[in-house]
Design a protein around this motif. Structure first.
Motif, PDB file in Angstrom:
ATOM      1  N   LEU A 249       0.869  -1.017   0.272  1.00  0.00           N
ATOM      2  CA  LEU A 249      -0.162  -0.058  -0.029  1.00  0.00           C
ATOM      3  C   LEU A 249       0.944   1.207  -0.058  1.00  0.00           C
ATOM      4  CD1 LEU A 249      -2.762  -0.904   2.652  1.00  0.00           C
ATOM      5  CD2 LEU A 249      -2.766  -1.355   0.317  1.00  0.00           C
ATOM      6  N   ALA A 250       0.711   2.087  -0.934  1.00  0.00           N
ATOM      7  CA  ALA A 250       1.339   3.396  -1.121  1.00  0.00           C
ATOM      8  C   ALA A 250       0.684   4.528  -1.281  1.00  0.00           C
ATOM      9  CB  ALA A 250       2.496   3.208  -2.058  1.00  0.00           C
ATOM     10  N   THR A 251       1.184   5.597  -0.515  1.00  0.00           N
ATOM     11  CA  THR A 251       0.446   6.937  -0.868  1.00  0.00           C
ATOM     12  C   THR A 251       1.307   8.035  -1.812  1.00  0.00           C
ATOM     13  OG1 THR A 251      -0.469   6.960   1.276  1.00  0.00           O
ATOM     14  CG2 THR A 251      -0.382   9.244   0.386  1.00  0.00           C
ATOM     15  N   ILE A 252       0.732   8.558  -2.661  1.00  0.00           N
ATOM     16  CA  ILE A 252       1.237   9.287  -3.597  1.00  0.00           C
ATOM     17  C   ILE A 252       1.007  10.960  -3.216  1.00  0.00           C
ATOM     18  CG2 ILE A 252       1.607  10.356  -6.221  1.00  0.00           C
ATOM     19  CD1 ILE A 252       0.421   7.499  -6.906  1.00  0.00           C
ATOM     20  N   ASN A 253       2.093  11.414  -2.774  1.00  0.00           N
ATOM     21  CA  ASN A 253       1.840  12.739  -2.370  1.00  0.00           C
ATOM     22  C   ASN A 253       1.898  13.945  -3.502  1.00  0.00           C
ATOM     23  OD1 ASN A 253       1.530  12.795   0.957  1.00  0.00           O
ATOM     24  ND2 ASN A 253       3.159  11.255   0.359  1.00  0.00           N
ATOM     25  N   VAL A 254       0.962  14.851  -3.462  1.00  0.00           N
ATOM     26  CA  VAL A 254       1.172  15.834  -4.431  1.00  0.00           C
ATOM     27  C   VAL A 254       0.996  17.362  -3.608  1.00  0.00           C
ATOM     28  CG1 VAL A 254       0.548  14.408  -6.495  1.00  0.00           C
ATOM     29  CG2 VAL A 254      -1.410  15.766  -5.303  1.00  0.00           C
ATOM     30  N   GLU A 255       0.979  18.164  -4.600  1.00  0.00           N
ATOM     31  CA  GLU A 255       0.973  19.781  -3.961  1.00  0.00           C
ATOM     32  C   GLU A 255      -0.339  20.173  -4.157  1.00  0.00           C
ATOM     33  OE1 GLU A 255       5.395  21.468  -3.424  1.00  0.00           O
ATOM     34  OE2 GLU A 255       4.483  21.622  -5.164  1.00  0.00           O
ATOM     35  N   ARG A 256      -1.099  19.784  -5.270  1.00  0.00           N
ATOM     36  CA  ARG A 256      -2.331  20.947  -5.479  1.00  0.00           C
ATOM     37  C   ARG A 256      -3.484  19.709  -5.886  1.00  0.00           C
ATOM     38  NH1 ARG A 256       1.620  23.679  -8.502  1.00  0.00           N
ATOM     39  NH2 ARG A 256       0.782  22.523 -10.521  1.00  0.00           N
ATOM     40  N   ASP A 257      -4.763  20.049  -5.894  1.00  0.00           N
ATOM     41  CA  ASP A 257      -5.948  19.346  -6.191  1.00  0.00           C
ATOM     42  C   ASP A 257      -5.949  18.797  -7.935  1.00  0.00           C
ATOM     43  OD1 ASP A 257      -7.175  18.868  -3.786  1.00  0.00           O
ATOM     44  OD2 ASP A 257      -8.034  20.984  -3.795  1.00  0.00           O
ATOM     45  N   SER A 258      -5.423  19.893  -8.423  1.00  0.00           N
ATOM     46  CA  SER A 258      -5.296  19.650 -10.054  1.00  0.00           C
ATOM     47  C   SER A 258      -4.361  18.307 -10.300  1.00  0.00           C
ATOM     48  CB  SER A 258      -4.931  20.972 -10.929  1.00  0.00           C
ATOM     49  OG  SER A 258      -3.573  21.430 -10.244  1.00  0.00           O
ATOM     50  N   GLN A 259      -3.311  18.543  -9.455  1.00  0.00           N
ATOM     51  CA  GLN A 259      -2.318  17.286  -9.710  1.00  0.00           C
ATOM     52  C   GLN A 259      -3.065  16.006  -9.372  1.00  0.00           C
ATOM     53  OE1 GLN A 259       0.807  19.070  -7.333  1.00  0.00           O
ATOM     54  NE2 GLN A 259       1.844  19.881  -9.073  1.00  0.00           N
ATOM     55  N   LYS A 260      -3.671  16.156  -8.230  1.00  0.00           N
ATOM     56  CA  LYS A 260      -4.577  14.841  -7.666  1.00  0.00           C
ATOM     57  C   LYS A 260      -5.545  14.330  -8.826  1.00  0.00           C
ATOM     58  CE  LYS A 260      -7.464  13.126  -3.986  1.00  0.00           C
ATOM     59  NZ  LYS A 260      -8.079  13.454  -2.805  1.00  0.00           N
ATOM     60  N   GLY A 261      -6.142  15.217  -9.593  1.00  0.00           N
ATOM     61  CA  GLY A 261      -7.152  14.872 -10.533  1.00  0.00           C
ATOM     62  C   GLY A 261      -6.177  14.206 -11.649  1.00  0.00           C
ATOM     63  N   ILE A 262      -5.221  14.754 -11.907  1.00  0.00           N
ATOM     64  CA  ILE A 262      -4.533  14.086 -13.310  1.00  0.00           C
ATOM     65  C   ILE A 262      -4.028  12.933 -12.892  1.00  0.00           C
ATOM     66  CG2 ILE A 262      -2.369  14.604 -14.653  1.00  0.00           C
ATOM     67  CD1 ILE A 262      -2.473  17.529 -14.215  1.00  0.00           C
ATOM     68  N   LEU A 263      -3.498  12.591 -11.763  1.00  0.00           N
ATOM     69  CA  LEU A 263      -2.850  11.489 -11.165  1.00  0.00           C
ATOM     70  C   LEU A 263      -3.950  10.011 -11.090  1.00  0.00           C
ATOM     71  CD1 LEU A 263      -0.173  12.274  -8.603  1.00  0.00           C
ATOM     72  CD2 LEU A 263       0.305  11.045 -10.905  1.00  0.00           C
ATOM     73  N   ILE A 264      -5.256  10.656 -10.865  1.00  0.00           N
ATOM     74  CA  ILE A 264      -6.161   9.512 -10.901  1.00  0.00           C
ATOM     75  C   ILE A 264      -6.840   9.662 -12.312  1.00  0.00           C
ATOM     76  CG2 ILE A 264      -8.644   9.290  -9.783  1.00  0.00           C
ATOM     77  CD1 ILE A 264      -7.925  10.919  -7.431  1.00  0.00           C
ATOM     78  N   GLY A 265      -6.979  10.519 -13.005  1.00  0.00           N
ATOM     79  CA  GLY A 265      -7.438  10.360 -14.422  1.00  0.00           C
ATOM     80  C   GLY A 265      -9.049  10.318 -14.297  1.00  0.00           C
ATOM     81  N   LYS A 266      -9.646  10.361 -15.382  1.00  0.00           N
ATOM     82  CA  LYS A 266     -11.103  10.005 -15.829  1.00  0.00           C
ATOM     83  C   LYS A 266     -11.350   8.522 -15.217  1.00  0.00           C
ATOM     84  CE  LYS A 266     -14.651  10.879 -19.015  1.00  0.00           C
ATOM     85  NZ  LYS A 266     -15.018  10.920 -20.512  1.00  0.00           N
ATOM     86  N   GLY A 267     -12.182   8.652 -14.440  1.00  0.00           N
ATOM     87  CA  GLY A 267     -12.563   7.351 -13.912  1.00  0.00           C
ATOM     88  C   GLY A 267     -11.485   6.075 -13.407  1.00  0.00           C
ATOM     89  N   GLY A 268     -10.318   6.886 -13.013  1.00  0.00           N
ATOM     90  CA  GLY A 268      -9.390   6.361 -12.595  1.00  0.00           C
ATOM     91  C   GLY A 268      -8.453   5.701 -13.160  1.00  0.00           C
ATOM     92  N   THR A 269      -8.475   5.826 -14.492  1.00  0.00           N
ATOM     93  CA  THR A 269      -7.810   5.538 -15.567  1.00  0.00           C
ATOM     94  C   THR A 269      -6.223   5.654 -15.529  1.00  0.00           C
ATOM     95  OG1 THR A 269      -7.854   7.073 -17.017  1.00  0.00           O
ATOM     96  CG2 THR A 269      -9.422   5.236 -17.223  1.00  0.00           C
ATOM     97  N   MET A 270      -5.852   6.817 -15.100  1.00  0.00           N
ATOM     98  CA  MET A 270      -4.342   7.341 -15.161  1.00  0.00           C
ATOM     99  C   MET A 270      -3.739   6.415 -13.788  1.00  0.00           C
ATOM    100  SD  MET A 270      -1.630   8.631 -15.953  1.00  0.00           S
ATOM    101  CE  MET A 270      -1.773   9.638 -17.213  1.00  0.00           C
ATOM    102  N   LEU A 271      -4.411   6.474 -12.625  1.00  0.00           N
ATOM    103  CA  LEU A 271      -3.987   5.731 -11.436  1.00  0.00           C
ATOM    104  C   LEU A 271      -4.002   4.385 -11.789  1.00  0.00           C
ATOM    105  CD1 LEU A 271      -3.064   6.509  -8.514  1.00  0.00           C
ATOM    106  CD2 LEU A 271      -5.356   5.805  -7.751  1.00  0.00           C
ATOM    107  N   LYS A 272      -4.851   3.673 -12.266  1.00  0.00           N
ATOM    108  CA  LYS A 272      -4.825   2.302 -12.784  1.00  0.00           C
ATOM    109  C   LYS A 272      -3.540   2.031 -13.812  1.00  0.00           C
ATOM    110  CE  LYS A 272      -7.649  -1.527 -14.596  1.00  0.00           C
ATOM    111  NZ  LYS A 272      -8.883  -1.724 -15.320  1.00  0.00           N
TER     112      LYS A 272
END
Length: 318
Positions: A249-272
């Motif tokens: 289990l790992a946590t990805i720390n970012v500085e902004r909400d917009s970066q969190k959105g990019i990392l998760i991606g639409k429907g979680g596709t980028m994080l996957k």
């Protein structure tokens, strides 16, 4: 250190370290250079295993990572350092300070430059920095597999730099292994006679958790490129091993909400995609099946905060 057999092994903690013969050489080699000249790729190639992440994005390396190569004649401990550059935030200042500290704490300095372009102001700045040290320096021209057909201007520019400082030079390709055997021989020549610092089969002194975090960060750099450049830090929250699978289990720390959105991606596709690619790399590391679960957390301005940097493992080296 308690002796078990003075001719074969000595015992330290839970690992056996051979007793070195009088002709055995050992020492620490600092890999220094501008960002993105191939320092991490070189260390991976030399030790024969991926322990440092590589990326087209500059300034990938953050921690002083040690790679270990043991041959019948010598043990070489490579210290990969962040690229020396003008820092723009607290994290950058920590990284550059650590690179400068490494210059004074090794036995040999390998100054790696990009052999596809002529010597520039950044190289001359580092050369001036290294010239103030008493540590022997070898100038290494990397990426010779990518050099243009006419290399005279490039080669001459580095030959002049080496002549001014009376440095030996070596040309190689960290990607194709060309010139790497010659580089190893030259480095061993510059080492003093000494002991084994690590067991012969060890390739890094970093724990698996650290390497896992770096492998996750590498995939973020590769898949998001400039969208989420260096405002990412990985915390490994849990590693749970069973006979059939390792759960991470790992946590990805970012500085902004917009970066969190990019990392998760639409429907979680980028994080996957990040998780899938990182899992494959971690499975190679541990030679077994891995279940990887990633979380994304916003930590505003963590790169500017000394406390946040310390919590995430970024400290000025002693």
């Amino acid at each position: 250190m308690t002796s078990i057999d003075s001719d074969i092994f000595s015992f330290s903690g839970e690992v056996l370290v051979p007793q070195a013969s009088p002709e055995f050489k050992s020492g620490f080699i600092g890999i220094i250079g501008r960002p993105n000249v191939g320092k991490s790729t070189l260390m991976n190639e030399v030790v024969g295993q991926k322990i440092a992440i590589t990326s087209p994005v500059a300034q990938t390396t953050r921690n002083r990572l040690r790679g270990i190569l043991t041959t019948p004649e010598a043990q070489l401990i490579f210290v990969d350092t962040p690229g020396i550059h003008k820092p723009h935030h607290q994290l950058g200042e920590v990284l550059v300070k650590n690179a400068k500290i490494a210059i004074e704490s090794v036995d040999v300095l390998l100054f790696v430059v990009d052999g596809t372009v002529a010597c520039g102001a950044g190289d001359r700045f580092i050369a001036e920095l290294l010239s103030r040290s008493q540590t022997p320096v070898i100038l290494g021209l990397n990426k010779i597999d990518q050099q243009p057909s006419d290399t005279q201007i490039i080669d001459d520019s580095y030959a002049q730099l080496a002549e001014v400082h009376q440095w030996q030079t070596v040309k190689f390709s960290a990607k194709t292994n060309a010139g790497i055997p010659q580089l190893k021989d030259l480095l061993i020549e510059h080492l003093e006679y000494g002991p084994y610092y690590y067991p012969p089969d060890l390739v890094t002194d970093q724990p698996e958790r650290f390497i896992m975090g770096e492998l996750i960060r590498e995939q973020i750099l590769l898949l998001t490129r400039e969208e989420v450049p260096h405002s990412v830090a990985i915390a490994i929250d849990l590693v749970e091993e069973t006979p059939s699978i390792t759960r991470v289990l790992a946590t990805i720390n970012v500085e902004r909400d917009s970066q969190k959105g990019i990392l998760i991606g639409k429907g979680g596709t980028m994080l996957k995609s990040i998780g899938s690619a990182a899992r494959e790399q971690i499975q190679k590391l541990i030679a077994g099946k891995v279940y990887l679960e990633l979380f994304v957390k916003v930590q505003p301005k963590w790169r500017q905060s000394r406390n946040s940097l310390a919590e995430l493992g970024y400290r000025v080296e002693e």
